[in-house]
Scaffold this motif. Structure first.
Motif, PDB file in Angstrom:
ATOM      1  N   ASN A  36      12.963  43.459  48.737  1.00 15.61           N
ATOM      2  CA  ASN A  36      13.347  42.645  49.896  1.00 15.61           C
ATOM      3  C   ASN A  36      12.222  41.704  50.293  1.00 15.61           C
ATOM      4  O   ASN A  36      12.451  40.524  50.580  1.00 15.61           O
ATOM      5  N   ALA A  37      11.000  42.222  50.288  1.00 17.42           N
ATOM      6  CA  ALA A  37       9.847  41.410  50.667  1.00 17.42           C
ATOM      7  C   ALA A  37       9.607  40.267  49.698  1.00 17.42           C
ATOM      8  O   ALA A  37       9.003  39.252  50.070  1.00 17.42           O
ATOM      9  N   CYS A  38      10.088  40.409  48.465  1.00 14.17           N
ATOM     10  CA  CYS A  38       9.900  39.378  47.441  1.00 14.17           C
ATOM     11  C   CYS A  38      11.089  38.438  47.325  1.00 14.17           C
ATOM     12  O   CYS A  38      11.153  37.634  46.396  1.00 14.17           O
ATOM     13  N   GLY A  39      12.038  38.543  48.239  1.00  7.79           N
ATOM     14  CA  GLY A  39      13.151  37.604  48.254  1.00  7.79           C
ATOM     15  C   GLY A  39      14.329  37.978  47.386  1.00  7.79           C
ATOM     16  O   GLY A  39      15.221  37.148  47.159  1.00  7.79           O
ATOM     17  N   ALA A  40      14.371  39.213  46.893  1.00  2.24           N
ATOM     18  CA  ALA A  40      15.507  39.664  46.095  1.00  2.24           C
ATOM     19  C   ALA A  40      16.531  40.351  46.989  1.00  2.24           C
ATOM     20  O   ALA A  40      16.269  40.664  48.161  1.00  2.24           O
ATOM     21  N   GLU A  41      17.704  40.587  46.424  1.00  2.00           N
ATOM     22  CA  GLU A  41      18.756  41.340  47.110  1.00  2.00           C
ATOM     23  C   GLU A  41      18.921  42.676  46.394  1.00  2.00           C
ATOM     24  O   GLU A  41      19.562  42.740  45.340  1.00  2.00           O
ATOM     25  N   PRO A  42      18.334  43.763  46.929  1.00  2.74           N
ATOM     26  CA  PRO A  42      18.423  45.051  46.244  1.00  2.74           C
ATOM     27  C   PRO A  42      19.817  45.654  46.353  1.00  2.74           C
ATOM     28  O   PRO A  42      20.541  45.426  47.314  1.00  2.74           O
ATOM     29  N   ARG A  43      20.163  46.443  45.330  1.00  5.10           N
ATOM     30  CA  ARG A  43      21.430  47.169  45.331  1.00  5.10           C
ATOM     31  C   ARG A  43      21.170  48.569  44.791  1.00  5.10           C
ATOM     32  O   ARG A  43      20.646  48.730  43.691  1.00  5.10           O
ATOM     33  N   LEU A  44      21.534  49.587  45.546  1.00  7.14           N
ATOM     34  CA  LEU A  44      21.409  50.955  45.060  1.00  7.14           C
ATOM     35  C   LEU A  44      22.421  51.197  43.952  1.00  7.14           C
ATOM     36  O   LEU A  44      23.583  50.826  44.073  1.00  7.14           O
ATOM     37  N   VAL A  45      21.961  51.834  42.873  1.00  4.17           N
ATOM     38  CA  VAL A  45      22.822  52.090  41.720  1.00  4.17           C
ATOM     39  C   VAL A  45      22.916  53.590  41.494  1.00  4.17           C
ATOM     40  O   VAL A  45      21.936  54.238  41.134  1.00  4.17           O
ATOM     41  N   ARG A  46      24.112  54.125  41.741  1.00  3.68           N
ATOM     42  CA  ARG A  46      24.378  55.543  41.481  1.00  3.68           C
ATOM     43  C   ARG A  46      25.583  55.732  40.566  1.00  3.68           C
ATOM     44  O   ARG A  46      25.812  56.830  40.078  1.00  3.68           O
ATOM     45  N   ARG A  47      26.348  54.670  40.366  1.00  8.30           N
ATOM     46  CA  ARG A  47      27.566  54.728  39.545  1.00  8.30           C
ATOM     47  C   ARG A  47      27.563  53.571  38.556  1.00  8.30           C
ATOM     48  O   ARG A  47      26.987  52.506  38.830  1.00  8.30           O
ATOM     49  N   PRO A  48      28.202  53.742  37.411  1.00 12.38           N
ATOM     50  CA  PRO A  48      28.199  52.681  36.401  1.00 12.38           C
ATOM     51  C   PRO A  48      28.710  51.342  36.931  1.00 12.38           C
ATOM     52  O   PRO A  48      28.170  50.289  36.576  1.00 12.38           O
ATOM     53  N   GLN A  49      29.729  51.355  37.797  1.00  8.84           N
ATOM     54  CA  GLN A  49      30.282  50.092  38.283  1.00  8.84           C
ATOM     55  C   GLN A  49      29.287  49.303  39.130  1.00  8.84           C
ATOM     56  O   GLN A  49      29.426  48.091  39.291  1.00  8.84           O
ATOM     57  N   GLU A  50      28.281  50.002  39.673  1.00  9.50           N
ATOM     58  CA  GLU A  50      27.279  49.309  40.490  1.00  9.50           C
ATOM     59  C   GLU A  50      26.255  48.552  39.645  1.00  9.50           C
ATOM     60  O   GLU A  50      25.406  47.837  40.181  1.00  9.50           O
ATOM     61  N   LEU A  51      26.356  48.682  38.326  1.00 13.76           N
ATOM     62  CA  LEU A  51      25.514  47.908  37.416  1.00 13.76           C
ATOM     63  C   LEU A  51      26.079  46.514  37.164  1.00 13.76           C
ATOM     64  O   LEU A  51      25.368  45.639  36.659  1.00 13.76           O
ATOM     65  N   GLU A  52      27.329  46.300  37.514  1.00  5.14           N
ATOM     66  CA  GLU A  52      27.990  45.034  37.206  1.00  5.14           C
ATOM     67  C   GLU A  52      27.389  43.884  38.018  1.00  5.14           C
ATOM     68  O   GLU A  52      27.178  43.997  39.221  1.00  5.14           O
ATOM     69  N   GLY A  53      27.102  42.786  37.343  1.00  3.29           N
ATOM     70  CA  GLY A  53      26.632  41.584  38.015  1.00  3.29           C
ATOM     71  C   GLY A  53      25.180  41.577  38.408  1.00  3.29           C
ATOM     72  O   GLY A  53      24.732  40.677  39.126  1.00  3.29           O
ATOM     73  N   LEU A  54      24.397  42.553  37.942  1.00  2.00           N
ATOM     74  CA  LEU A  54      22.980  42.591  38.300  1.00  2.00           C
ATOM     75  C   LEU A  54      22.186  41.541  37.530  1.00  2.00           C
ATOM     76  O   LEU A  54      22.471  41.231  36.377  1.00  2.00           O
ATOM     77  N   ASP A  55      21.141  41.028  38.194  1.00  2.00           N
ATOM     78  CA  ASP A  55      20.171  40.153  37.534  1.00  2.00           C
ATOM     79  C   ASP A  55      18.980  40.936  37.003  1.00  2.00           C
ATOM     80  O   ASP A  55      18.181  40.397  36.232  1.00  2.00           O
ATOM     81  N   GLY A  56      18.835  42.178  37.418  1.00  2.00           N
ATOM     82  CA  GLY A  56      17.743  43.027  36.963  1.00  2.00           C
ATOM     83  C   GLY A  56      17.936  44.432  37.496  1.00  2.00           C
ATOM     84  O   GLY A  56      18.819  44.689  38.328  1.00  2.00           O
ATOM     85  N   LEU A  57      17.097  45.345  37.023  1.00  2.00           N
ATOM     86  CA  LEU A  57      17.201  46.755  37.413  1.00  2.00           C
ATOM     87  C   LEU A  57      15.805  47.361  37.481  1.00  2.00           C
ATOM     88  O   LEU A  57      14.964  47.090  36.618  1.00  2.00           O
ATOM     89  N   VAL A  58      15.569  48.171  38.518  1.00  2.00           N
ATOM     90  CA  VAL A  58      14.320  48.923  38.660  1.00  2.00           C
ATOM     91  C   VAL A  58      14.613  50.400  38.426  1.00  2.00           C
ATOM     92  O   VAL A  58      15.560  50.947  38.999  1.00  2.00           O
ATOM     93  N   VAL A  59      13.798  51.032  37.586  1.00  2.00           N
ATOM     94  CA  VAL A  59      13.848  52.484  37.396  1.00  2.00           C
ATOM     95  C   VAL A  59      12.614  53.043  38.098  1.00  2.00           C
ATOM     96  O   VAL A  59      11.489  52.817  37.657  1.00  2.00           O
ATOM     97  N   PRO A  60      12.785  53.756  39.199  1.00  2.00           N
ATOM     98  CA  PRO A  60      11.647  54.121  40.043  1.00  2.00           C
ATOM     99  C   PRO A  60      10.847  55.291  39.504  1.00  2.00           C
ATOM    100  O   PRO A  60      11.255  55.991  38.572  1.00  2.00           O
ATOM    101  N   GLY A  61       9.689  55.489  40.142  1.00  2.00           N
ATOM    102  CA  GLY A  61       8.927  56.695  39.872  1.00  2.00           C
ATOM    103  C   GLY A  61       9.628  57.905  40.470  1.00  2.00           C
ATOM    104  O   GLY A  61      10.462  57.798  41.368  1.00  2.00           O
ATOM    105  N   GLY A  62       9.281  59.055  39.969  1.00  2.00           N
ATOM    106  CA  GLY A  62       9.889  60.305  40.406  1.00  2.00           C
ATOM    107  C   GLY A  62       9.605  61.365  39.359  1.00  2.00           C
ATOM    108  O   GLY A  62       8.479  61.489  38.886  1.00  2.00           O
TER     109      GLY A  62
END
Length: 209
Positions: A36-62
């Motif tokens: 958000n601070a870098c001007g992007a629009e984040p989207r939480l991804v928990r289901r395959p359909q939420e991957l549709e239309g993304l410009d990129g994806l972050v895989v977080p630490g954990g």
């Protein structure tokens, strides 16, 4: 007024890239705030359909084994692998770096990765939780302004083998800890917890290209 000029208030606004954050486990909230601070629009991804239309994806630490297991349970593993193969920009921090590696050492017997970066990483290479540390890094490709990047390492991996197409952006003790291959970016540290958004800004730029 020339035909191809517009007043400043009529200039078209630049579309915010939609960047997913894999939200099955890990420091999801911190990545969302950094994007958000870098001007992007984040989207939480928990289901395959939420991957549709993304410009990129972050895989977080954990915890990489948990991220792997839950990604397969939720049906995300194969869709993410396919999107990586199709050229989607993806950034992984710490456990996310492990998930982007084509090969892992010291992983669980059935552990799988998304792959994409031609490298071998070793899990928990820098030690256990009590061995966590912070150090200043000069990271290639970032605006430096004389400021080292405050890299936080928590049960972090390091890279033991690199393919010829993988660019090393930073090292610690002779081990690569930030790498890039095309539109894939990975760090073994956690920039999302520092308040320094230069790594995320670099990734947003990759997603905007």
């Amino acid at each position: 007024m020339p035909v191809d000029e517009q007043p400043a208030d009529e200039q078209p606004t630049r579309r915010r890239p939609v960047i997913g954050v894999l939200a099955v486990q890990g420091d999801v909230r911190e990545h969302v705030a950094a994007l958000n601070a870098c001007g992007a629009e984040p989207r939480l991804v928990r289901r395959p359909q939420e991957l549709e239309g993304l410009d990129g994806l972050v895989v977080p630490g954990g915890e990489s084994t948990t991220i792997d297991r839950l990604s397969r349970i939720f049906g995300l593993h194969e869709p993410v692998r396919r999107l990586i193969a199709e050229g989607l920009p993806v950034y992984g921090s710490c456990a996310g770096m492990i998930q982007l590696a084509d090969e892992i050492l010291d992983g669980h017997a059935e552990q799988q990765t998304f792959g994409g970066i031609d490298m071998t990483v070793r899990r928990n290479a820098f030690g256990r939780q009590v061995d966590s540390f912070e150090t200043g890094l000069q990271i290639r490709g970032l605006p430096q302004d004389g400021r080292p990047f405050p890299a936080v390492f928590i049960r972090a991996p390091w890279v033991e083998r690199l393919g010829e197409d993988v660019e090393v952006l930073a090292e610690v003790e002779g081990h690569p800890v930030a790498v890039r291959q095309g539109r894939l970016l990975a760090t073994s540290f956690h920039p999302e917890v520092t308040g320094d958004h230069r790594v995320h800004a670099l990734f947003v730029e990759l997603c905007s290209g």
